[in-house]
Scaffold this motif. Structure first.
Motif, PDB file in Angstrom:
ATOM      1  N   LYS A  83     -12.717  13.212  -4.924  1.00  0.00           N
ATOM      2  CA  LYS A  83     -12.212  11.869  -5.729  1.00  0.00           C
ATOM      3  C   LYS A  83     -11.519  11.311  -5.575  1.00  0.00           C
ATOM      4  O   LYS A  83      -9.967  12.099  -5.836  1.00  0.00           O
ATOM      5  N   VAL A  84     -11.457  10.127  -4.578  1.00  0.00           N
ATOM      6  CA  VAL A  84      -9.748   9.113  -5.060  1.00  0.00           C
ATOM      7  C   VAL A  84      -9.885   7.890  -5.688  1.00  0.00           C
ATOM      8  O   VAL A  84     -11.617   7.440  -5.343  1.00  0.00           O
ATOM      9  N   GLN A  85      -8.897   7.470  -6.808  1.00  0.00           N
ATOM     10  CA  GLN A  85      -8.767   6.154  -7.513  1.00  0.00           C
ATOM     11  C   GLN A  85      -7.660   5.608  -6.822  1.00  0.00           C
ATOM     12  O   GLN A  85      -6.242   6.141  -7.598  1.00  0.00           O
ATOM     13  N   LEU A  86      -7.923   4.047  -6.909  1.00  0.00           N
ATOM     14  CA  LEU A  86      -6.358   3.439  -6.511  1.00  0.00           C
ATOM     15  C   LEU A  86      -6.504   2.700  -7.948  1.00  0.00           C
ATOM     16  O   LEU A  86      -6.983   2.083  -8.144  1.00  0.00           O
ATOM     17  N   LYS A  87      -5.708   2.508  -8.987  1.00  0.00           N
ATOM     18  CA  LYS A  87      -5.096   1.785  -9.506  1.00  0.00           C
ATOM     19  C   LYS A  87      -3.684   1.024  -9.427  1.00  0.00           C
ATOM     20  O   LYS A  87      -2.846   1.833  -8.936  1.00  0.00           O
ATOM     21  N   ASP A  88      -3.824  -0.356  -9.592  1.00  0.00           N
ATOM     22  CA  ASP A  88      -2.593  -0.708  -9.207  1.00  0.00           C
ATOM     23  C   ASP A  88      -2.299  -1.013  -8.477  1.00  0.00           C
ATOM     24  O   ASP A  88      -1.306  -1.601  -7.677  1.00  0.00           O
ATOM     25  N   ASN A  89      -3.035  -0.719  -6.970  1.00  0.00           N
ATOM     26  CA  ASN A  89      -2.694  -0.869  -5.517  1.00  0.00           C
ATOM     27  C   ASN A  89      -1.710   0.497  -4.796  1.00  0.00           C
ATOM     28  O   ASN A  89      -0.942   0.054  -4.301  1.00  0.00           O
ATOM     29  N   LYS A  90      -1.421   1.194  -6.318  1.00  0.00           N
ATOM     30  CA  LYS A  90      -0.355   1.947  -5.684  1.00  0.00           C
ATOM     31  C   LYS A  90      -0.335   4.069  -5.952  1.00  0.00           C
ATOM     32  O   LYS A  90      -0.202   4.351  -5.043  1.00  0.00           O
ATOM     33  N   ILE A  91      -1.214   3.200  -7.515  1.00  0.00           N
ATOM     34  CA  ILE A  91      -1.320   4.509  -7.774  1.00  0.00           C
ATOM     35  C   ILE A  91      -2.746   5.374  -7.443  1.00  0.00           C
ATOM     36  O   ILE A  91      -3.907   4.697  -7.678  1.00  0.00           O
ATOM     37  N   ILE A  92      -2.314   7.028  -6.787  1.00  0.00           N
ATOM     38  CA  ILE A  92      -3.182   7.511  -6.253  1.00  0.00           C
ATOM     39  C   ILE A  92      -3.803   9.048  -7.215  1.00  0.00           C
ATOM     40  O   ILE A  92      -2.617   9.371  -7.616  1.00  0.00           O
ATOM     41  N   THR A  93      -5.675   8.684  -7.852  1.00  0.00           N
ATOM     42  CA  THR A  93      -5.954   9.954  -8.915  1.00  0.00           C
ATOM     43  C   THR A  93      -6.748  10.330  -7.334  1.00  0.00           C
ATOM     44  O   THR A  93      -7.350  10.289  -7.257  1.00  0.00           O
ATOM     45  N   SER A 353     -21.165   4.694  -5.307  1.00  0.00           N
ATOM     46  CA  SER A 353     -20.629   6.603  -5.020  1.00  0.00           C
ATOM     47  C   SER A 353     -19.656   6.682  -4.618  1.00  0.00           C
ATOM     48  O   SER A 353     -19.001   8.138  -4.511  1.00  0.00           O
ATOM     49  N   ARG A 354     -18.711   5.793  -4.297  1.00  0.00           N
ATOM     50  CA  ARG A 354     -17.280   5.314  -3.235  1.00  0.00           C
ATOM     51  C   ARG A 354     -16.236   5.742  -4.617  1.00  0.00           C
ATOM     52  O   ARG A 354     -14.976   6.126  -3.852  1.00  0.00           O
ATOM     53  N   SER A 355     -16.331   5.279  -5.784  1.00  0.00           N
ATOM     54  CA  SER A 355     -15.483   5.133  -6.295  1.00  0.00           C
ATOM     55  C   SER A 355     -15.308   6.568  -7.643  1.00  0.00           C
ATOM     56  O   SER A 355     -15.957   7.423  -7.582  1.00  0.00           O
ATOM     57  N   ALA A 356     -14.339   6.718  -7.801  1.00  0.00           N
ATOM     58  CA  ALA A 356     -13.612   7.778  -8.168  1.00  0.00           C
ATOM     59  C   ALA A 356     -14.047   7.920  -9.948  1.00  0.00           C
ATOM     60  O   ALA A 356     -13.982   8.833 -10.331  1.00  0.00           O
ATOM     61  N   ASN A 357     -14.203   6.738 -10.721  1.00  0.00           N
ATOM     62  CA  ASN A 357     -14.574   7.419 -11.673  1.00  0.00           C
ATOM     63  C   ASN A 357     -15.717   6.273 -11.726  1.00  0.00           C
ATOM     64  O   ASN A 357     -16.859   5.324 -10.867  1.00  0.00           O
ATOM     65  N   PRO A 358     -16.502   6.760 -13.573  1.00  0.00           N
ATOM     66  CA  PRO A 358     -18.315   6.006 -12.937  1.00  0.00           C
ATOM     67  C   PRO A 358     -18.071   4.627 -13.059  1.00  0.00           C
ATOM     68  O   PRO A 358     -17.678   3.755 -13.350  1.00  0.00           O
ATOM     69  N   TYR A 359     -18.928   4.550 -11.878  1.00  0.00           N
ATOM     70  CA  TYR A 359     -19.063   2.647 -11.741  1.00  0.00           C
ATOM     71  C   TYR A 359     -20.327   1.657 -11.291  1.00  0.00           C
ATOM     72  O   TYR A 359     -20.814   2.641 -10.068  1.00  0.00           O
ATOM     73  N   TYR A 360     -20.830   0.998 -12.114  1.00  0.00           N
ATOM     74  CA  TYR A 360     -22.299   0.652 -12.004  1.00  0.00           C
ATOM     75  C   TYR A 360     -22.279  -0.944 -11.151  1.00  0.00           C
ATOM     76  O   TYR A 360     -21.056  -1.812 -12.181  1.00  0.00           O
ATOM     77  N   TYR A 361     -23.195  -1.133 -10.108  1.00  0.00           N
ATOM     78  CA  TYR A 361     -23.446  -2.557 -10.403  1.00  0.00           C
ATOM     79  C   TYR A 361     -25.028  -2.877 -10.171  1.00  0.00           C
ATOM     80  O   TYR A 361     -25.924  -2.891 -10.139  1.00  0.00           O
ATOM     81  N   GLY A 362     -25.301  -3.959 -11.402  1.00  0.00           N
ATOM     82  CA  GLY A 362     -26.039  -4.349 -11.464  1.00  0.00           C
ATOM     83  C   GLY A 362     -26.855  -6.187 -10.667  1.00  0.00           C
ATOM     84  O   GLY A 362     -26.198  -6.748 -10.279  1.00  0.00           O
ATOM     85  N   PRO A 363     -27.154  -6.125 -11.316  1.00  0.00           N
ATOM     86  CA  PRO A 363     -28.465  -8.052 -10.742  1.00  0.00           C
ATOM     87  C   PRO A 363     -27.066  -9.329 -11.183  1.00  0.00           C
ATOM     88  O   PRO A 363     -25.936  -8.921 -12.195  1.00  0.00           O
ATOM     89  N   ASP A 364     -27.238  -9.878 -10.566  1.00  0.00           N
ATOM     90  CA  ASP A 364     -26.389 -11.183 -10.413  1.00  0.00           C
ATOM     91  C   ASP A 364     -24.775 -10.744 -10.421  1.00  0.00           C
ATOM     92  O   ASP A 364     -24.748 -11.210 -11.638  1.00  0.00           O
ATOM     93  N   ASP A 365     -24.584  -9.715  -9.770  1.00  0.00           N
ATOM     94  CA  ASP A 365     -22.862  -9.717  -9.923  1.00  0.00           C
ATOM     95  C   ASP A 365     -22.633  -9.000 -10.927  1.00  0.00           C
ATOM     96  O   ASP A 365     -21.380  -8.978 -11.345  1.00  0.00           O
ATOM     97  N   SER A 366     -23.398  -8.447 -11.731  1.00  0.00           N
ATOM     98  CA  SER A 366     -22.784  -7.432 -12.696  1.00  0.00           C
ATOM     99  C   SER A 366     -22.280  -6.344 -12.729  1.00  0.00           C
ATOM    100  O   SER A 366     -22.583  -5.541 -11.398  1.00  0.00           O
ATOM    101  N   SER A 367     -21.795  -5.517 -13.817  1.00  0.00           N
ATOM    102  CA  SER A 367     -20.505  -4.608 -13.372  1.00  0.00           C
ATOM    103  C   SER A 367     -21.068  -3.465 -14.182  1.00  0.00           C
ATOM    104  O   SER A 367     -20.718  -4.447 -15.440  1.00  0.00           O
ATOM    105  N   LEU A 368     -20.343  -2.205 -14.664  1.00  0.00           N
ATOM    106  CA  LEU A 368     -20.326  -1.627 -16.109  1.00  0.00           C
ATOM    107  C   LEU A 368     -19.126   0.482 -15.096  1.00  0.00           C
ATOM    108  O   LEU A 368     -19.824  -0.006 -14.537  1.00  0.00           O
ATOM    109  N   SER A 369     -18.566  -0.291 -16.006  1.00  0.00           N
ATOM    110  CA  SER A 369     -18.356   0.659 -15.351  1.00  0.00           C
ATOM    111  C   SER A 369     -17.146   1.562 -16.813  1.00  0.00           C
ATOM    112  O   SER A 369     -16.734   0.943 -17.929  1.00  0.00           O
TER     113      SER A 369
END
Length: 636
Positions: A83-93, A353-369
């Motif tokens: 799994k890969v996560q990019l923070k602040d466009n430069k920190i790779i986890t 499924s592409r997000s390194a951290n738990p991330y969910y998206y719902g109706p009307d452009d809602s999201s949860l992470s």
């Protein structure tokens, strides 16, 4: 995902457009819990082989004595599936099993499983792809590295163990007494594919695949909504949407006891034959996909009995039928074993499924992470919340935000702080972020629920689930993670750096946080940006300043969304220049202010442009952009 990260995706909403991965298998033996992996790479070659199967990548190259490879070598689902996560466009986890590697683009400083190390080469962005040092990551993930003298390939070998993530499952043939599988929500069933391991299942259950250890066979079931009746050609078109880089060798309609199917047989370049079957029923279009390595298409017939057993029917009274449905009672149960996370959301929600951290998206452009960061020695809840709320105030112009609402709650049995942020791009439609901040042990936990103000799509239900239903296994987090930096800890709004172009003889000083990765200052155009602030420099060799101005003015006029507010002759960087000021009109989706300087020097035409989204036009942001513009200097 906190406001610092969510703001980057406000203009373009991230959707989980996941390509079908037609990987499943049909062996006649029991599956092991581990798999042998061999990866072959070659310098300057855009082909990587994973267990003999070729896939395209950014070509590896050598920097000093280190081989640099694209991250996909480790993140590809068929390799380590890290799994890969990019923070602040430069920190790779980068996370694989219990190993966590944290790297920063442009820096040799890194941490591996919580220990500080110095990389032989810093990660870089090359042609839009992140390239990382091969040896140290391969070693951390337990792989051996060698060279094949005959083929001049770099060979990685490892034994891959299932991480047990939410997207993968155990061998389904462990369910004693079950002879069929199916889905009670999507209303289908078929014979139990003996010996398979469930590899992937999308969060809402409408795609499911299986695999054996060796990957010799492939099986997948895809379900899409299809209310209107489709004719044979339309059904075949639906099937073809799943076909990529394969040659179609046979197309026909077949009738089986369970219904009439459209059937397409294909062959790929690796010698695999696939059989696709499609049938419409129950308001859905079902696509069944089976493949194996074979010398001719007729060898697929040996497995016809399994495919013939598929039917768009689910009999709940059949005790031999295992229900694989993800949607039950209108809700989906989401789990993430790395974070020890469990929660339930309505069926309209999906997992990215592409997000390194738990991330969910719902109706009307809602999201949860959910984000988890390491706790610093001087951290406390009040200080942490204060840094993010202060950043929000400094980032967003006062007219386009509301005062943060802060309250205290108990979350997962520990004290927590709730912050509600409200902001807008036009003062008509407002977005809300419901955030929970908590600290436990050595980690900080941040939950973020984003939704449109006035939305009626179950907002209160999600907030109630976040507060009372979401469960986190804190002990699991302590075991799973090492050092995970909080991007806010490294964000310095005052630090600047000077960049120089030797080819075009200029320099410019910009805030460091405007820079992501490496920037080739000798390109004709360079760009520095952060959120809605942007500084762009373009250089064209040649003369013709008047023609250049005319072209520029005409291009902006033809855009239909810009008004020219002023045009003046000024001195800029010590030379005569024309200064333009533009603003967007009511036809534009977002309000922008542009300042552009156009001038000529030493046979080159220059355009230096600063852009500000008016919703971010705070005093500090305007000051930083103005200072960056005025720092531009022509050099010798």
């Amino acid at each position: 995902m906190l406001f610092i990260n969510r703001s980057k995706s406000r203009l373009v909403m991230m959707l989980a457009l996941v390509m079908f991965v037609l990987t499943a298998a049909l062996p006649v033996y029991a599956a092991d819990s581990s798999t042998k992996l061999e990866i072959r790479l070659k310098l300057a070659s855009n082909q990587m082989k994973i267990n003999g199967e070729a896939t395209k990548i950014q070509p590896p190259y050598k920097s000093s004595n280190e081989v640099m490879v694209p991250l996909s070598v480790f993140t590809n689902a068929k390799s380590f599936a890290a799994k890969v996560q990019l923070k602040d466009n430069k920190i790779i986890t980068l996370t694989y099993l219990k190993h966590v590697i944290v790297m920063t683009i442009g820096s040799k400083a890194a941490t591996i499983d919580g220990k500080k190390v110095t990389l032989s080469e810093a990660p870089v962005n090359k042609s839009g792809v992140t390239m990382v040092p091969l040896a140290i990551i391969a070693k951390t993930f337990g792989a051996t590295q060698s060279n094949d003298a005959a083929t001049k390939e770099i060979v990685l070998k490892a034994t891959i163990t299932s991480a047990g993530s939410g997207s993968k499952g155990p061998g389904i043939d462990t369910d004693s007494g079950k002879s069929k599988i199916g889905d009670s929500y999507y209303t289908w069933s078929m014979n139990y594919p003996t010996g398979l391991v469930q590899q992937k299942q999308w969060s809402n259950g409408n795609f499911l695949s299986f695999s054996d250890v060796k990957g010799n066979y492939y099986l997948a079931i895809s379900i899409e909504e299809a209310e209107e009746a489709l004719d044979s050609n339309e059904k075949r078109d639906w099937i073809k949407e799943n076909i990529e880089d394969e040659t179609v060798v046979d197309v026909k309609t077949i009738t089986r006891p369970t219904g009439k199917f459209e059937r397409i047989v294909t062959k790929d370049q690796g010698g695999f034959y696939y059989e696709y079957r499609g049938i419409q029923a129950n308001g859905y279009f079902y696509t069944l996909i089976f493949g194996k390595k074979a010398s001719k298409a007729s060898e697929l017939d040996a497995n016809a009995a399994l495919l013939d057993s598929f039917q768009p029917v689910y009999n709940a009274a059949n005790k031999s039928l295992k229900d694989l449905a993800r949607i039950k009672d209108g809700k989906i149960s989401f789990e993430n074993s790395d974070y020890g996370l469990k929660l339930q959301l309505s069926k309209q929600w999906s997992e990215d499924s592409r997000s390194a951290n738990p991330y969910y998206y719902g109706p009307d452009d809602s999201s949860l992470s959910l984000d988890v960061y390491s706790l610093n020695s001087d951290d406390n809840l009040s200080k942490w919340v204060g840094s993010y709320t202060q950043f929000f105030k400094e980032l967003k112009a006062e007219a386009y935000r509301k005062e943060p609402e802060i309250s205290s709650v108990t979350w997962n049995g520990i004290p927590a702080t709730v912050v509600k942020l409200s902001y807008s791009d036009n003062t008509k439609q407002w977005l809300n972020e419901y955030q929970i901040y908590a600290i436990k042990g050595q980690y900080k936990y941040a939950v973020n629920f984003t939704y449109k103000e006035g939305s009626r799509d179950g907002v209160e239900d999600v907030i109630n689930e976040v507060l009372n239903g979401m469960k986190i296994d804190f002990a699991k987090v302590e075991k799973s993670f090492g050092e995970v930096p909080d991007p806010m800890d490294s964000l310095d709004l005052t630090s600047t750096t000077t960049k120089k172009s030797k080819k075009f003889n200029y320099s410019v000083t910009v805030p460091k946080y405007w820079i992501s990765g490496t920037i080739d200052m000798d390109k004709n155009s360079v760009n520095f940006s952060h959120l809605a602030t942007d500084l762009a420099i373009a250089v064209n060799q040649g003369s013709g300043l008047k023609e250049y101005q005319d072209y520029f003015e005409k291009a902006n006029q033809n855009s239909g969304i810009f008004n020219m507010d002023s045009k003046t002759n000024v001195t800029f960087a010590g030379v005569n220049a024309v200064k333009y000021e533009f603003s967007t009109n009511n036809l534009a989706q977002y309000g922008l202010k542009l300042t552009v300087y156009i001038f000529e020097s030493n046979g080159n035409l220059y355009a230096v442009q600063g852009t500000m989204n008016i919703t971010y036009a705070t005093e500090s942001n305007l000051k930083r952009l103005d200072e960056a513009l005025n720092s531009f200097q022509l050099t010798k």
